[in-house]
Design a protein around this motif. Structure first.
Motif, PDB file in Angstrom:
ATOM      1  N   LEU A 129      52.695 101.973 -24.175  1.00  7.99           N
ATOM      2  CA  LEU A 129      54.117 100.471 -24.064  1.00  7.99           C
ATOM      3  C   LEU A 129      52.628  99.655 -23.439  1.00  7.99           C
ATOM      4  O   LEU A 129      53.613  98.291 -23.479  1.00  7.99           O
ATOM      5  N   LYS A 130      52.152  99.808 -22.595  1.00 12.88           N
ATOM      6  CA  LYS A 130      51.246  98.961 -21.587  1.00 12.88           C
ATOM      7  C   LYS A 130      51.086  97.876 -22.467  1.00 12.88           C
ATOM      8  O   LYS A 130      50.925  96.928 -21.898  1.00 12.88           O
ATOM      9  N   GLU A 131      50.055  98.427 -23.298  1.00 11.11           N
ATOM     10  CA  GLU A 131      49.657  97.045 -24.578  1.00 11.11           C
ATOM     11  C   GLU A 131      51.173  96.848 -25.090  1.00 11.11           C
ATOM     12  O   GLU A 131      50.286  95.456 -26.275  1.00 11.11           O
ATOM     13  N   LEU A 132      51.765  97.211 -25.758  1.00  2.08           N
ATOM     14  CA  LEU A 132      52.742  96.621 -26.283  1.00  2.08           C
ATOM     15  C   LEU A 132      53.528  95.249 -25.210  1.00  2.08           C
ATOM     16  O   LEU A 132      53.958  94.295 -25.663  1.00  2.08           O
ATOM     17  N   LYS A 133      53.141  95.768 -23.403  1.00  2.00           N
ATOM     18  CA  LYS A 133      53.871  94.737 -22.909  1.00  2.00           C
ATOM     19  C   LYS A 133      53.182  93.760 -23.196  1.00  2.00           C
ATOM     20  O   LYS A 133      53.489  92.131 -22.487  1.00  2.00           O
TER      21      LYS A 133
END
Length: 422
Positions: free
Chosen positions: A107-111
């Motif tokens: 999710l951090k990578e997507l954000k």
């Protein structure tokens, strides 16, 4: 065949969500859900073919950055993905913090890449232990599901654009009607748990397939049967969310005031129509041969390109904003997907022009994934080599990406990717 070379140029709202969809069980690999257990997994996949285990699927558990790179390559601003409960709570009552941290990394990578996330809590799969307890067949298991929801929502809320609770609880050939009645109650309870921790919009995706009488409206048996099946799979779900009462023929009604308005928006997975043939026990599997495109080597439910179904579906949901959380076609010849995307987006734009608040379009699927017991149906915008797991964006993926980049479907874009040599 639909002639997409005759389409007018269309543009979409500035805040339109363009995305792709996946499910963890179908892409991650080695999830250890009940689908991966040889003793309790189904024996057959869709179409009656022998069941094939997912194995490493698309190896997305390890290669999620490559998946995100595909999203960026297509200029997508949204991604629907799911958490795998079977990873997070593999043993009843024991949460795996390492797996929670893995999903946080995803999710951090997507954000970091400015991709908004629609996060699904239950996309058809769940832990073996929950399945052995009866899963959603009984309301006695509600506390187990709510405990999982209580755990993950505060962990991930800062990375999420919207929450999706339970995928396609309205399909009665996937669940029994008794389970669907239970699932609506699970959904309602989970909705209120999520709202304790999050101000993000919440929904549960329904599967919408238009029910058409095989022989037309003048054939009373077909029409009555189509109306009945439509109520049992579509309308009972919509009525329950709109009113708080679950009304199903031959069952006592369930009145649940806290169920009312527990979808902040309609989330809809829409693919095709079903022809209802009252003269057959297997009443939903006929098709019009004249409009079937035989897109795979075996007949499949998405063989019929009928964009009017999307238009009709969206106009049935005018009372709330609508997000198309799944839509796509399984085909060997990728040019069919170019036709399909162009046709569906024309229908979406016409629905917008007729007054439907369509939030966005999330295409199924990002990858050629495991389709619930088989790898034969290929829905992906990108192919996957299931030996090396290399991803290759298809022409339809580039086509979709150019539409997204321009926020428009134009004849110039269509001509660039389409020829009559199909």
């Amino acid at each position: 065949m639909i002639n997409i070379l005759e389409y007018s140029d269309i543009t979409f709202p500035e805040d339109f969500l363009w995305g792709a969809t996946t499910a963890g069980q179908q892409i991650e690999g080695n999830n250890n859900s009940f689908y991966d257990d040889k003793e309790i997994a189904p024996k057959f996949a869709y179409g009656g073919v022998p069941y094939q285990m997912a194995g490493r699927a698309c190896n997305s558990y390890e290669m999620y950055k490559e998946d995100i790179a595909l999203l960026k390559k297509m200029h997508l601003n949204s991604y629907r993905m799911s958490l795998e409960w079977s990873r997070i709570e593999p043993v009843e009552g024991q949460f795996d913090e390492k797996e929670i941290e893995h999903y946080r990394d995803v999710l951090k990578e997507l954000k970091k890449n400015n991709i908004k996330v629609c996060l699904t809590l239950h996309h058809n799969s769940h832990p073996v232990w929950f399945h052995q307890l009866g899963a959603f067949k009984t309301m006695d298991n509600l506390d187990y599901f709510l405990r999982y929801v209580e755990k993950v929502v505060p962990e991930f809320d800062e990375y999420v654009e919207c929450w999706l609770i339970i995928n396609e609880m309205n399909i009665v050939f996937e669940y029994t009607i008794e389970e669907s009645i239970n699932l609506l109650q699970y959904h309602a309870k989970a909705y209120h748990v999520i709202k304790k921790y999050s101000n993000k919009p919440v929904s549960s995706p329904m599967n919408y397939a238009e029910k058409k009488p095989m022989r037309g409206v003048t054939d009373k048996p077909d029409q009555i049967m189509a109306d009945y099946i439509d109520y049992m799979e579509n309308e009972f779900f919509l009525h329950a969310i709109r009113t708080g009462e679950i009304v199903v023929p031959f069952h006592d009604a369930v009145y649940m005031p806290e169920l009312k308005d527990t979808c902040d928006f309609w989330a809809v997975n829409v693919y095709t129509r079903q022809l209802i043939n009252s003269r057959k026990a297997m009443f939903r599997f006929d098709r019009y041969e004249a409009s079937s495109i035989h897109s795979l080597d075996v007949p499949y439910f998405s063989d019929d390109i009928c964009p009017e179904v999307v238009f009709h579906c969206l106009n049935r949901l005018k009372d709330k904003p609508v997000l198309i959380t799944e839509n796509g076609i399984a085909c060997k010849n990728d040019k069919y997907r170019v036709i399909y995307i162009a046709a569906v987006l024309q229908a979406v734009k016409q629905a917008i022009d007729s007054g439907v608040k369509v939030l966005g379009y999330l295409h199924w699927s990002l990858l050629d994934n495991w389709e619930w017991g088989t790898y034969t149906p290929t829905f992906g915008l990108a192919s996957v080599n299931h030996e090396t797991y290399e991803r290759t964006l298809k022409p339809s993926g580039y086509f979709y990406g150019e539409i997204v980049e321009n926020n428009a479907l134009t004849l110039d874009i269509i001509k660039k990717y389409y020829s009559n040599n199909i």
